[in-house]
Design an enzyme around this catalytic site. Structure first.
Site, PDB file in Angstrom:
ATOM      1  N   GLU A  54     -30.403 -26.194  24.879  1.00 51.32           N
ATOM      2  CA  GLU A  54     -29.131 -26.575  24.691  1.00 51.32           C
ATOM      3  C   GLU A  54     -28.972 -27.595  23.462  1.00 51.32           C
ATOM      4  O   GLU A  54     -29.669 -28.450  23.646  1.00 51.32           O
ATOM      5  CB  GLU A  54     -28.239 -27.056  25.922  1.00 51.32           C
ATOM      6  CG  GLU A  54     -27.118 -27.520  25.847  1.00 51.32           C
ATOM      7  CD  GLU A  54     -26.301 -28.270  27.091  1.00 51.32           C
ATOM      8  OE1 GLU A  54     -27.186 -29.300  27.627  1.00 51.32           O
ATOM      9  OE2 GLU A  54     -25.556 -27.867  27.637  1.00 51.32           O
ATOM     10  N   CYS A 105     -20.546 -28.099  27.880  1.00 49.22           N
ATOM     11  CA  CYS A 105     -21.514 -27.456  28.601  1.00 49.22           C
ATOM     12  C   CYS A 105     -21.410 -26.008  28.717  1.00 49.22           C
ATOM     13  O   CYS A 105     -22.417 -25.363  28.682  1.00 49.22           O
ATOM     14  CB  CYS A 105     -21.274 -28.053  29.975  1.00 49.22           C
ATOM     15  SG  CYS A 105     -19.929 -27.917  30.733  1.00 49.22           S
ATOM     16  N   GLU A 110     -23.533 -30.701  37.767  1.00 51.30           N
ATOM     17  CA  GLU A 110     -23.018 -30.056  36.693  1.00 51.30           C
ATOM     18  C   GLU A 110     -23.930 -30.471  35.746  1.00 51.30           C
ATOM     19  O   GLU A 110     -23.636 -31.465  34.992  1.00 51.30           O
ATOM     20  CB  GLU A 110     -21.596 -30.256  36.471  1.00 51.30           C
ATOM     21  CG  GLU A 110     -20.674 -29.975  37.738  1.00 51.30           C
ATOM     22  CD  GLU A 110     -20.438 -28.873  38.104  1.00 51.30           C
ATOM     23  OE1 GLU A 110     -20.923 -27.524  37.368  1.00 51.30           O
ATOM     24  OE2 GLU A 110     -19.664 -28.439  38.885  1.00 51.30           O
ATOM     25  N   LYS A 161     -17.780 -43.855  37.378  1.00 51.70           N
ATOM     26  CA  LYS A 161     -18.713 -44.507  36.255  1.00 51.70           C
ATOM     27  C   LYS A 161     -18.421 -43.421  35.023  1.00 51.70           C
ATOM     28  O   LYS A 161     -19.150 -42.701  34.939  1.00 51.70           O
ATOM     29  CB  LYS A 161     -20.186 -44.545  36.590  1.00 51.70           C
ATOM     30  CG  LYS A 161     -20.933 -45.872  36.017  1.00 51.70           C
ATOM     31  CD  LYS A 161     -20.915 -45.845  34.198  1.00 51.70           C
ATOM     32  CE  LYS A 161     -22.007 -45.060  33.809  1.00 51.70           C
ATOM     33  NZ  LYS A 161     -21.786 -45.123  32.378  1.00 51.70           N
TER      34      LYS A 161
HETATM   35  P1  NAP Z   1     -26.157 -38.066  30.340  1.00 50.52           P
HETATM   36  O1  NAP Z   1     -26.919 -39.045  29.373  1.00 50.52           O
HETATM   37  O2  NAP Z   1     -26.841 -37.459  31.298  1.00 50.52           O
HETATM   38  O3  NAP Z   1     -24.896 -38.984  30.852  1.00 50.52           O
HETATM   39  C1  NAP Z   1     -23.891 -38.607  31.777  1.00 50.52           C
HETATM   40  C2  NAP Z   1     -23.479 -39.709  32.771  1.00 50.52           C
HETATM   41  O4  NAP Z   1     -24.661 -40.405  33.370  1.00 50.52           O
HETATM   42  C3  NAP Z   1     -23.099 -40.885  31.658  1.00 50.52           C
HETATM   43  O5  NAP Z   1     -22.081 -41.436  32.447  1.00 50.52           O
HETATM   44  C4  NAP Z   1     -24.247 -41.806  31.778  1.00 50.52           C
HETATM   45  O6  NAP Z   1     -23.909 -43.026  31.514  1.00 50.52           O
HETATM   46  C5  NAP Z   1     -24.878 -41.646  33.204  1.00 50.52           C
HETATM   47  N1  NAP Z   1     -26.278 -42.040  33.313  1.00 50.52           N
HETATM   48  C6  NAP Z   1     -27.252 -42.234  32.301  1.00 50.52           C
HETATM   49  N2  NAP Z   1     -28.312 -42.527  32.866  1.00 50.52           N
HETATM   50  C7  NAP Z   1     -28.054 -42.680  34.108  1.00 50.52           C
HETATM   51  C8  NAP Z   1     -28.924 -43.335  35.145  1.00 50.52           C
HETATM   52  N3  NAP Z   1     -30.275 -43.159  34.889  1.00 50.52           N
HETATM   53  N4  NAP Z   1     -28.521 -43.155  36.327  1.00 50.52           N
HETATM   54  C9  NAP Z   1     -27.254 -42.575  36.582  1.00 50.52           C
HETATM   55  N5  NAP Z   1     -26.250 -42.322  35.678  1.00 50.52           N
HETATM   56  C10 NAP Z   1     -26.808 -42.372  34.293  1.00 50.52           C
HETATM   57  O7  NAP Z   1     -25.542 -37.049  29.303  1.00 50.52           O
HETATM   58  P2  NAP Z   1     -24.708 -37.011  27.970  1.00 50.52           P
HETATM   59  O8  NAP Z   1     -25.617 -37.634  27.124  1.00 50.52           O
HETATM   60  O9  NAP Z   1     -23.697 -37.809  28.415  1.00 50.52           O
HETATM   61  O10 NAP Z   1     -24.100 -35.677  27.874  1.00 50.52           O
HETATM   62  C11 NAP Z   1     -24.901 -34.395  27.409  1.00 50.52           C
HETATM   63  C12 NAP Z   1     -25.349 -33.433  28.456  1.00 50.52           C
HETATM   64  O11 NAP Z   1     -24.638 -33.243  29.583  1.00 50.52           O
HETATM   65  C13 NAP Z   1     -25.533 -32.047  27.823  1.00 50.52           C
HETATM   66  O12 NAP Z   1     -26.777 -31.832  28.233  1.00 50.52           O
HETATM   67  C14 NAP Z   1     -24.715 -31.173  28.523  1.00 50.52           C
HETATM   68  O13 NAP Z   1     -24.906 -29.982  28.520  1.00 50.52           O
HETATM   69  C15 NAP Z   1     -24.209 -31.933  29.943  1.00 50.52           C
HETATM   70  N6  NAP Z   1     -23.048 -31.714  30.221  1.00 50.52           N
HETATM   71  C16 NAP Z   1     -22.721 -30.871  31.496  1.00 50.52           C
HETATM   72  C17 NAP Z   1     -21.528 -30.647  31.780  1.00 50.52           C
HETATM   73  C18 NAP Z   1     -21.206 -29.648  32.724  1.00 50.52           C
HETATM   74  O14 NAP Z   1     -19.996 -29.609  33.387  1.00 50.52           O
HETATM   75  N7  NAP Z   1     -22.225 -28.828  33.331  1.00 50.52           N
HETATM   76  C19 NAP Z   1     -20.253 -31.174  31.107  1.00 50.52           C
HETATM   77  C20 NAP Z   1     -20.461 -32.153  30.151  1.00 50.52           C
HETATM   78  C21 NAP Z   1     -22.010 -32.452  29.841  1.00 50.52           C
HETATM   79  P3  NAP Z   1     -24.035 -43.644  29.694  1.00 50.52           P
HETATM   80  O15 NAP Z   1     -23.095 -42.708  29.079  1.00 50.52           O
HETATM   81  O16 NAP Z   1     -23.361 -45.083  29.814  1.00 50.52           O
HETATM   82  O17 NAP Z   1     -25.453 -43.830  29.408  1.00 50.52           O
END
Ligand code: NAP
Ligand code: MG
Length: 477
Positions: free
Chosen positions: A379, A280, A246, A171
């Protein structure tokens, strides 16, 4: 309009729903994706399960590995088109997008080559017994990835799962699903059997939540925010499914007074402006020993002020951030820090001819940032660097460990003993010494401690996460 890829076929959402795809560089909608939900997740999980009972499940590790290596080669053969697509979808500079596609290919090369090198063990046991350990696939693995490095994340999480012979459901983030869809097509043409990789697009709270909660999956790998990571882990717990998380980071650059500044300064600037800070592992805290604080931070400020922001084609250091919500979030951190009187030491420049409708923010270096300020602990996920002084080794370590996160850290000193002591004392999944490795290194096990998550991706360790051990005990007399 791009459909989903399920069971080797293109599939629209059952109700025909779609989502627009905008380019962060100018805000313009240039495509649509299917808004999949629970029904399409059911189809995808069933297709992945069927692949395990079909051609994919019957393959030897060597055959699987060859297909993965061929996929890596096919990605490189399509490198420029994939990079252009990725750059348009994410807004990142074209050179960064090209690198992302190379890394995607590298993941398939690395895990394809490793597929038949995962061997079992035997264990000496009671007389008359033979004990062997088999490494087996988990079954259907689910992969939920964010928008910052769509192609790299796909490779990072899906390639090891396929190498171990799992059936996968991906996804991608709703903002950046295009490279995954194109990749599925390329992988299929390179010989990946139907159902081994399924891509369901849609909203996180619909398709993502349905996938995380699906009783037919055996594993989840999630990369994204702490808030959603918690929801995913709760969903996994209800089905007793293992998950790798992650999450975020607030990674420190710990700079001692004997630093090789010439080497350190450009690396430190790149580690926070790379991918517009939406990494991240961004080095978002600059901790500098007090004696050189002014001079060293001054050099960083000089380099930081030269950072330019522009469209993918301008190919500067930094592109726009991902979407209007992300821009508002980053801008809020900048505005609140300014309003609190935290000094701005340097700002980058947004190109005058970057479209007004794009999601650009000015990279900003603040310092000294009070230790209890939001900028010191939270962050931002944007090109914002927080400089802070520390006194001695103990104070530097305490400050480095002073957030809830523990993803990456870097130590900068010419003192070898200090390098080792600090690297061991810092809470992080990876520590770089006189270098910084945001993102790179598919060979290097990677993942968080504390609130940055758990489990390891990358390197050979990732293969352990996506497999299980079966212990065979044979009494032969
Ligand atoms: P996010 O909102 O958590 O989204 C990540 C993924 O989860 C997307 O595919 C999102 O889909 C999906 N998602 C959203 N709500 C969900 C739910 N209720 N159940 C299951 N899946 C769901 O994060 P983001 O805004 O994309 O990324 C920013 C954050 O991610 C930052 O805090 C960053 O630090 C962290 N990050 C961490 C790493 C790492 O390797 N540690 C890497 C990248 C980012 P949609 O986009 O379609 O909503
Ligand atoms: Mg969302």
């Amino acid at each position: 309009m791009k459909q989903m890829f399920i069971g080797g076929r293109w599939v629209a959402a059952r109700d025909g729903a779609t989502l627009p795809v905008a380019s962060p560089a100018d805000g313009e909608i240039f495509d649509h994706i299917a808004r999949g939900a629970a029904h399409e997740v059911d189809l995808a999980v069933a297709a992945a399960r069927a692949s395990l009972d079909g051609a994919w499940g019957r393959m030897t590790a060597t055959e699987r590995g060859r297909i993965l290596v061929r996929i890596g080669e096919a990605v490189l053969a399509h490198e420029e088109a994939l990079a252009q697509l990725e750059a348009r979808d994410t807004g990142k500079p074209i050179t960064t997008a090209r690198n992302d596609i190379k890394v995607l290919a590298r993941y398939f090369e690395f895990y394809g080559s490793a597929a038949d090198k995962v061997h079992g063990q035997t264990i000496p046991f009671l007389g008359g017994h033979q004990v062997s350990l088999l490494r087996e696939p988990l079954g259907v693995t689910a992969h939920i990835i964010p928008w910052n490095y769509p192609a790299q994340m796909l490779g990072r999480t899906v390639a090891p799962a396929l190498a171990m012979g799992n059936g996968t459901v991906l996804k991608p983030a709703e903002d950046t699903s295009l490279s995954a869809l194109r990749f599925a097509e390329i992988a299929t043409a390179a010989g990946l059997p139907e159902g081994a990789l399924n891509v369901v697009t849609g909203l996180g709270e619909e398709a993502g939540a349905a996938l995380a909660a699906h009783p037919g999956i055996d594993f989840i790998s999630f990369t994204g925010s702490n808030e959603v990571g918690t929801l995913v882990q709760q969903a996994a717990a209800r089905n007793a499914v293992k998950c790798v998380l992650e999450l975020g980071g607030k990674s420190p650059q710990i700079v001692f007074d004997d630093v090789d500044a010439e080497r350190a300064v450009p690396i430190i600037v790149r580690a926070i402006v790379q991918n517009a800070g939406q990494t991240c592992t961004a080095g978002s805290r600059l901790l500098v020993q007090r004696g050189i604080y002014d001079s060293f931070v001054g050099r960083v400020a000089e380099a930081f002020a030269k950072v330019r922001v522009g469209t993918p084609a301008m190919d500067f250091d930094c592109g726009p951030v991902m979407n209007p919500a992300q821009r508002a979030r980053v801008q809020r951190y900048i505005d609140e820090a300014r309003a609190a009187g935290i000094p701005v030491l340097a700002e980058g420049t947004v190109a005058a001819d970057a479209p007004r409708t794009g999601y650009y923010v000015r990279p900003t270096l603040f310092g000294p940032v009070p230790r209890d300020a939001a900028l010191a602990r939270e962050e931002v996920f944007g090109p914002v660097l927080a400089a802070m002084p520390f006194d001695d080794e103990a104070d530097g370590i305490g400050l480095a460990n002073g957030t809830d996160y523990g993803l990456l850290a870097a130590v900068w000193t010419e003192n070898a003993g200090r390098l080792q002591r600090v690297a061991k004392a810092v809470k992080a999944g990876q520590v770089f010494m006189n270098c910084y490795g945001a993102g790179g290194g598919v060979e290097l096990p990677f993942g968080g401690t504390r609130r940055s998550g758990h489990g390891r991706e990358k390197g050979l360790l990732a293969l352990e996460e996506v497999s299980s051990t079966k212990t065979l005990v044979h009494y032969h007399g």
